[in-house]
Design an enzyme around this catalytic site. Sequence first.
Site, PDB file in Angstrom:
ATOM      1  CG  HIS A  20      -2.001  -0.929   1.146  1.00 24.70           C
ATOM      2  ND1 HIS A  20      -2.746  -1.484   2.048  1.00 24.70           N
ATOM      3  CD2 HIS A  20      -2.601  -1.472  -0.027  1.00 24.70           C
ATOM      4  CE1 HIS A  20      -3.770  -2.338   1.754  1.00 24.70           C
ATOM      5  NE2 HIS A  20      -3.817  -2.405   0.526  1.00 24.70           N
ATOM      6  N   GLY A  47       1.131  -2.729 -10.082  1.00 22.92           N
ATOM      7  CA  GLY A  47       1.598  -1.513 -10.679  1.00 22.92           C
ATOM      8  C   GLY A  47       2.742  -0.604 -10.355  1.00 22.92           C
ATOM      9  CB  THR A  48       2.524   2.276  -7.991  1.00 24.40           C
ATOM     10  OG1 THR A  48       1.409   2.816  -8.767  1.00 24.40           O
ATOM     11  CG2 THR A  48       3.491   3.330  -7.627  1.00 24.40           C
ATOM     12  CB  SER A  66      -2.584  -0.081 -10.021  1.00 23.26           C
ATOM     13  OG  SER A  66      -2.913   0.785  -8.772  1.00 23.26           O
ATOM     14  N   GLY A  67      -3.234  -2.031  -7.856  1.00 22.04           N
ATOM     15  CA  GLY A  67      -4.053  -2.870  -7.036  1.00 22.04           C
ATOM     16  C   GLY A  67      -5.530  -2.572  -6.919  1.00 22.04           C
ATOM     17  CG  ASP A  72      -4.908  -5.931  -4.656  1.00 21.31           C
ATOM     18  OD1 ASP A  72      -3.807  -5.912  -4.720  1.00 21.31           O
ATOM     19  OD2 ASP A  72      -5.601  -5.188  -4.081  1.00 21.31           O
ATOM     20  CG  ASP A  92      -1.474   1.865   6.571  1.00 19.22           C
ATOM     21  OD1 ASP A  92      -1.811   1.430   7.654  1.00 19.22           O
ATOM     22  OD2 ASP A  92      -1.230   2.939   6.163  1.00 19.22           O
ATOM     23  CG  HIS A  99      -7.988  -1.715  -3.254  1.00 22.10           C
ATOM     24  ND1 HIS A  99      -7.411  -0.677  -2.809  1.00 22.10           N
ATOM     25  CD2 HIS A  99      -6.807  -2.691  -3.142  1.00 22.10           C
ATOM     26  CE1 HIS A  99      -6.000  -0.960  -2.272  1.00 22.10           C
ATOM     27  NE2 HIS A  99      -5.813  -2.100  -2.812  1.00 22.10           N
ATOM     28  CG  ASP A 102     -10.659  -5.588  -4.958  1.00 24.77           C
ATOM     29  OD1 ASP A 102     -12.000  -6.517  -5.094  1.00 24.77           O
ATOM     30  OD2 ASP A 102     -10.696  -4.708  -5.627  1.00 24.77           O
ATOM     31  NE  ARG A 108     -12.347 -15.640   0.189  1.00 28.02           N
ATOM     32  CZ  ARG A 108     -12.568 -16.919  -0.812  1.00 28.02           C
ATOM     33  NH1 ARG A 108     -12.260 -17.984  -0.384  1.00 28.02           N
ATOM     34  NH2 ARG A 108     -12.682 -16.442  -2.026  1.00 28.02           N
TER      35      ARG A 108
END
Length: 158
Positions: A20, A47-48, A66-67, A72, A92, A99, A102, A108
Site C-alpha cells: 500500500h 502496478g506502482t 495497480s491494486g 489484487d 497498511d 479496495h 479485494d 483469503r
Amino acid sequence: MPQVQRVPMRAVKNVVLIAHDSRKQDLLDWVKYNRPVLREHRLFATGTTGALVQAQTDLPVTRFKSGPLGGDQQVGAKIAEGELDVLVFFWDPLEPQPHDPDVKALLRIAVLYNIPTACNRATADFLVASSLFHGEYERIVEDHAAKRQAWLAGQGRR
C-alpha cells in the site's frame, strides 16, 4: 480425512510484491536489503510497486495492474492457478483502502492455497532466510472441490 494435493514449488520461486502507498518505502528498503536473495527468483508486483522496485533496484519485475484497478484480483487468480509461490504484501492495517474487499479476498486466496505470505518486514525476513525458500518444496493444498462435493452429498444435494 481431507483429500489433499501436493503442489511442487521449484527452487526458483515466483514471488509477488505488493505494498500500500504508506508501506511502499518499507517494501523498497526490504527489497534493496534482500536484493542478493531476490535476484535468484522471479519477481512479480502490482502496478506502482513493481515500477518502483524495478526503477530503484534494477531487478526485473513482471507487473500486474495497480491494486485498486484489479491488480489484487489478478494476483489472486495467478495464485489459484498455481503460478505464484510466495506473497509479500506490506499492507497498511491503519488506513482504510477503497479496495479493502479485494485485499481481503487476496489474503483469503493466499491462505486457501497455502502459499507463504508475509505481511510485514519481520515475517518477510524470516521467509527469505528460510532454507525452504532456497530449495524445492511441496506445499499441501486441501482439495476444496472434493470437500464441497462431500458436504453437498451429505446435504442431499449435488
